[in-house]
Every structure is written in structure tokens, then in C-alpha cells.
Design an enzyme around this catalytic site. Structure first.
Site, PDB file in Angstrom:
ATOM      1  N   LYS A   1     -10.006   2.552  -2.843  1.00 40.28           N
ATOM      2  CA  LYS A   1      -9.824   2.420  -1.768  1.00 40.28           C
ATOM      3  C   LYS A   1     -11.472   3.059  -0.779  1.00 40.28           C
ATOM      4  O   LYS A   1     -11.632   3.927  -0.488  1.00 40.28           O
ATOM      5  CB  LYS A   1      -8.818   2.210  -0.228  1.00 40.28           C
TER       6      LYS A   1
ATOM      7  N   CYS B   1      -5.740  -2.735   2.330  1.00 43.52           N
ATOM      8  CA  CYS B   1      -5.858  -2.383   4.200  1.00 43.52           C
ATOM      9  C   CYS B   1      -7.309  -2.900   5.121  1.00 43.52           C
ATOM     10  O   CYS B   1      -7.194  -3.669   4.695  1.00 43.52           O
ATOM     11  CB  CYS B   1      -4.743  -1.442   4.652  1.00 43.52           C
TER      12      CYS B   1
ATOM     13  N   GLU C   1       0.730  -1.463   0.086  1.00 42.42           N
ATOM     14  CA  GLU C   1      -0.008  -0.095   0.273  1.00 42.42           C
ATOM     15  C   GLU C   1       0.484   0.674  -0.011  1.00 42.42           C
ATOM     16  O   GLU C   1       1.661   1.518   1.428  1.00 42.42           O
ATOM     17  CB  GLU C   1      -0.724  -0.202   1.297  1.00 42.42           C
TER      18      GLU C   1
END
Length: 256
Positions: free
Chosen positions: A106, A140, A40
Site C-alpha cells: 500500500k 483503500c 483489506e
């Protein structure tokens, strides 16, 4: 399919230094892998100062990835800070050898760090079709939300890239195995190492898990690259034999 993933310390908010580092590792990876996965925000670390490192989709990092993908005949995946229409995104890019770029923004921004203030959230999942594989890229904090990752698309592979801190790494290990088992898919989780500019420590635990929860690559704290081989025929055979996905509940996800 062979997938390589790189577990690395990141130079804080220094895209050029990170590109140089990753290219040195990439050059050591065998040439017969089909995908290479980076962590990431691999150009900067998990920064809440996007204006310092953001690039456009025609910027230096995407140009660099396209060149690498073409020269190695290999796709690349990873997230970086992208600016678009005066907004910032934590964007997971997929760069094919042809130069085609696909991406996922995201969805679940990490409110504890203020990511939801610095960045704009994505709105939906994105499935990549590549070499006969359906791949779902996630980032994540998305890992904590199983409804969002639920396998309604019959994807074959979940890829999580992360900046998951040492203090909660046990949850990372547990949830990656859970996502593999509940979705009957392969899971690759790529986390970083070292300390970031805010003093948070990361110990990696990058790993690969099969569709029954068995490790293809056990969690490791070692810096470097790792290669795993995924077997599509074995995945399909197991899904047909066990049929767990056929019994999924049907429901819709609605944003608040």
C-alpha cells in the site's frame, strides 16, 4: 472472466478464525470463477497493532491461499499484514493456481489512523498479467489519489480492497465510479462489514463497475459472495471506438 468477491465481517486480530470463515464462504462459490477477492487485512481487520497478527510470505495464510488456489484452479487476491526485514507492510497479494505469488504494498498509508507510523509504505504500482488481463491492485486510501491510479499501463481492471468506514461510504461509491470512467477500465471494490476493535462501523458497499461507469454489481450491504463477468472484447472495442485514453497528458510522478 468471472470474478467473485467476498463482503464479510472480520474477527478482530484473529487470523485463524478469519481463515475458517472465509474458507466456508469460498467453498460455496461456483468453481468456474477465475479470481476470488478478499477485503483489506482480511485476516485481522484494519489493525494498528501489526506485531499481533503479522506473518511472513511463507506463513500460514499464504500457504492456505496457495492450497486453495491450486485445488480450485482459481487465483486469490486480498491484503494482509506482512512482516519483512523487521518492518510491517499492508500487502496486497495475488496468488495464482500455480503457486506464484505477486504483491503490491500500500502506497498511501492512512495518516488519520496512524497507519503511516505502524507500517512502511510501498513505492510504486504493480500490474499483474493474468489470463490475458492486466490487473492493477490498490488498497483503500489509494482510492483518493487519482494521479497514482492513472492508467498509463493500459490495464484492464482496477481492484480496490478496503476497510472504508460507514461515515464516508458515499465517497467510496463516487470515487470507484470515477476511477472506472477516467481510466476506461473495470473496477471492483471490496469493502468489509461489521465493527472493528476500535468501534468503527463498516457497511460494505462492495461493487463492480464497468469502463463507462455502469454497475455490474450495485453497492450492497449484504454479507456473502458476489460474482460478476467481465468482457475483455467489449472493453477493447469501447476503448478503440471512443479513444479517450489516447488523449492522456504526459507527465511524471515524483515522490516528495
Amino acid at each position: 472472466m468471472k470474478i467473485a468477491f467476498i463482503q464479510a465481517p472480520l474477527s478482530w486480530e484473529n487470523p485463524n478464525e478469519n481463515r475458517v470463515y472465509f474458507e466456508s464462504i469460498i467453498n460455496e462459490i461456483q468453481l468456474d470463477v477465475q479470481i476470488i477477492v478478499l477485503p483489506e487485512m482480511f485476516t485481522s481487520g484494519f489493525t494498528m497493532n501489526p506485531e499481533r497478527v503479522a506473518e511472513g510470505m511463507q506463513g500460514e495464510t499464504l500457504t492456505w491461499l496457495k492450497q486453495l488456489a491450486s485445488s480450485r484452479n482459481c487465483a486469490f487476491m486480498g491484503s494482509l499484514v506482512i512482516t519483512e526485514d523487521d518492518h510491517f507492510f499492508n500487502r496486497f497479494v495475488f496468488v495464482a493456481p500455480t503457486g506464484k505469488v505477486e504483491y503490491y504494498d500500500k502506497k498511501h498509508l492512512f495518516t488519520l489512523s496512524g497507519e503511516n507510523i505502524a507500517y512502511v509504505a510501498g513505492k510504486e504500482k504493480y500490474i499483474i498479467d493474468y489470463l490475458g488481463w492486466k490487473i492493477c491492485p490498490l488498497i483503500c486510501y489509494d482510492l483518493r489519489f487519482p494521479v497514482f491510479s492513472r492508467n498509463t499501463e493500459d490495464y484492464d481492471l482496477l481492484v480496490y480492497v478496503a476497510s472504508w468506514p460507514k461515515t464516508r461510504v458515499n465517497a467510496w461509491d463516487i470515487l470507484l465510479q470515477a476511477r472506472a470512467v477516467e481510466n476506461m477500465c473495470y473496477v471492483v471494490g471490496v469493502n468489509r462489514l461489521g465493527a472493528d476493535g476500535n468501534g468503527y462501523e463498516y457497511v460494505g458497499h462492495s461493487q463492480a463497475v464497468d469502463f463507462l461507469g455502469h454497475y455490474l454489481q450495485e453497492p450492497t450491504q449484504i454479507e456473502g459472495s458476489f460474482v460478476v463477468t467481465l468482457n475483455k472484447e467489449k472493453l477493447v472495442e469501447t476503448r478503440q471506438k471512443l479513444g479517450f485514453l489516447n488523449d492522456r497528458d504526459v507527465f511524471e510522478i515524483k515522490d516528495n
